[in-house]
Design a protein around this motif. Structure first.
Motif, short mmCIF file in Angstrom:
data_model
loop_
_atom_site.label_atom_id
_atom_site.label_comp_id
_atom_site.label_asym_id
_atom_site.label_seq_id
_atom_site.Cartn_x
_atom_site.Cartn_y
_atom_site.Cartn_z
N LEU A 1 -1.74 12.26 6.59
CA LEU A 1 -1.19 10.93 6.85
C LEU A 1 -1.22 10.59 8.33
O LEU A 1 -1.45 9.43 8.70
CB LEU A 1 0.24 10.84 6.31
N GLN B 1 0.84 -1.19 0.00
CA GLN B 1 0.00 0.00 0.00
C GLN B 1 0.88 1.24 0.00
O GLN B 1 1.86 1.33 0.76
CB GLN B 1 -0.91 0.02 1.24
N VAL C 1 0.37 5.30 0.40
CA VAL C 1 -0.59 6.34 0.77
C VAL C 1 0.11 7.69 0.68
O VAL C 1 1.15 7.91 1.30
CB VAL C 1 -1.13 6.13 2.20
N ARG C 2 -0.47 8.60 -0.10
CA ARG C 2 0.12 9.91 -0.31
C ARG C 2 -0.77 11.00 0.29
O ARG C 2 -1.98 10.86 0.31
CB ARG C 2 0.32 10.17 -1.81
N TRP D 1 -4.66 9.51 9.03
CA TRP D 1 -4.88 8.17 8.47
C TRP D 1 -4.24 7.09 9.34
O TRP D 1 -4.86 6.06 9.64
CB TRP D 1 -4.31 8.11 7.05
#
Length: 271
Positions: A202, A193, A195-196, A205
């Protein structure tokens, strides 16, 4: 000689043909974890049973000289648990000792979590700095982040999944919550994965929990974030070390975004 060999960071299909060949022929392997090496041999269908010698953070200083002497008479294969030895893994001390003793060192290139995360991040790759594992103690972590907060290069960090949320929150504080970043986890594995987002995004998240092996890639500082007076201080430091003013202003201009002419004129005016 000593042969440093890169091993898969997840997907066994990334094992190179050269790696399989050298594992098939090796008589002695210095391994970060001998059990991991045994599992790798089995997974690759290799019947060879070489002598396995532990080489890890706790014994490298003690056994390096002995391994260097062994490598004078036979090839010594060096493996870490995943990726390239010496890159946040054992092996640096051994290579340094071998270089000092005149023993040849070569490498079989292989997968690298650092370069893989950087490549898929979508952040600038022309200049980057690998910062290794993030410090565990809050004070040490804060000092380490402060030291690179104005670095214009893309930054790459390793982190444990259980500390990822806190680290991202600390990065947001040190670098600014709007700084672009990427969390890459389980690279080359089934549940890979990437994630940007911003560091604030972030951190939110990651607050829900993160699993697997994690690499954090953070965009370098925007040159506009570096005040002119700080850039001039860098120029003065370089000049103090013997660099010509013209060369110093050119070098600082490249890393801060301030025009070299502006820096040059301001430095002259300050004399």
């Amino acid at each position: 000689m000593i042969i440093l060999a890169g091993t898969p960071i997840g997907n066994l299909g990334d094992a190179s043909r050269r790696l399989v060949e050298v594992l098939t022929e090796a008589t002695t392997i210095a391994a970060e974890d001998t059990r991991t090496t045994q599992r790798l041999l089995a997974a690759l269908g290799i019947d060879n049973r070489p002598r396995l010698i532990p080489l890890h953070d706790h014994n490298e200083k003690r056994v390096a000289a002995e391994l260097v002497e062994l490598a004078r008479d036979e090839d010594l294969l060096v493996l870490s648990d995943a990726g390239m030895p010496t890159v946040s893994d054992p092996g640096y001390g051994l290579v340094a000792a071998a270089a000092a003793a005149g023993v040849e060192v070569t490498a079989i290139p292989g997968p690298s979590a650092v370069l893989t995360a950087l490549a898929v991040s979508g952040l600038p790759t022309d200049r980057f700095s690998f910062e290794g594992f993030v410090a565990r103690k809050p004070g040490e972590r804060a000092r380490a982040f402060a030291a690179v907060a104005e670095d214009p290069r893309t930054l790459v960090f390793f982190e444990a999944p259980t500390r990822t949320a806190q680290t991202l929150a600390d990065m947001a504080t040190a670098f600014g919550g709007g700084r672009r970043a990427v969390v890459a986890r389980e690279l080359t594995k089934l549940h890979e994965q990437v994630v940007r987002g911003s560091l604030d995004e972030l951190a939110a998240w990651a607050a829900g929990g993160v699993r697997g092996e994690v690499v954090i890639v953070v965009a370098g500082a925007d040159p506009r974030e570096i005040p002119l007076e700080d850039a001039l201080a860098r120029v003065a430091a370089l000049v103090g070390q013997g660099t010509r003013l013209k060369d110093a202003t050119r070098e600082v201009a490249q890393s801060t975004g301030h025009p070299s002419r502006t820096l040059y004129d301001a430095a002259l005016a300050a004399r």
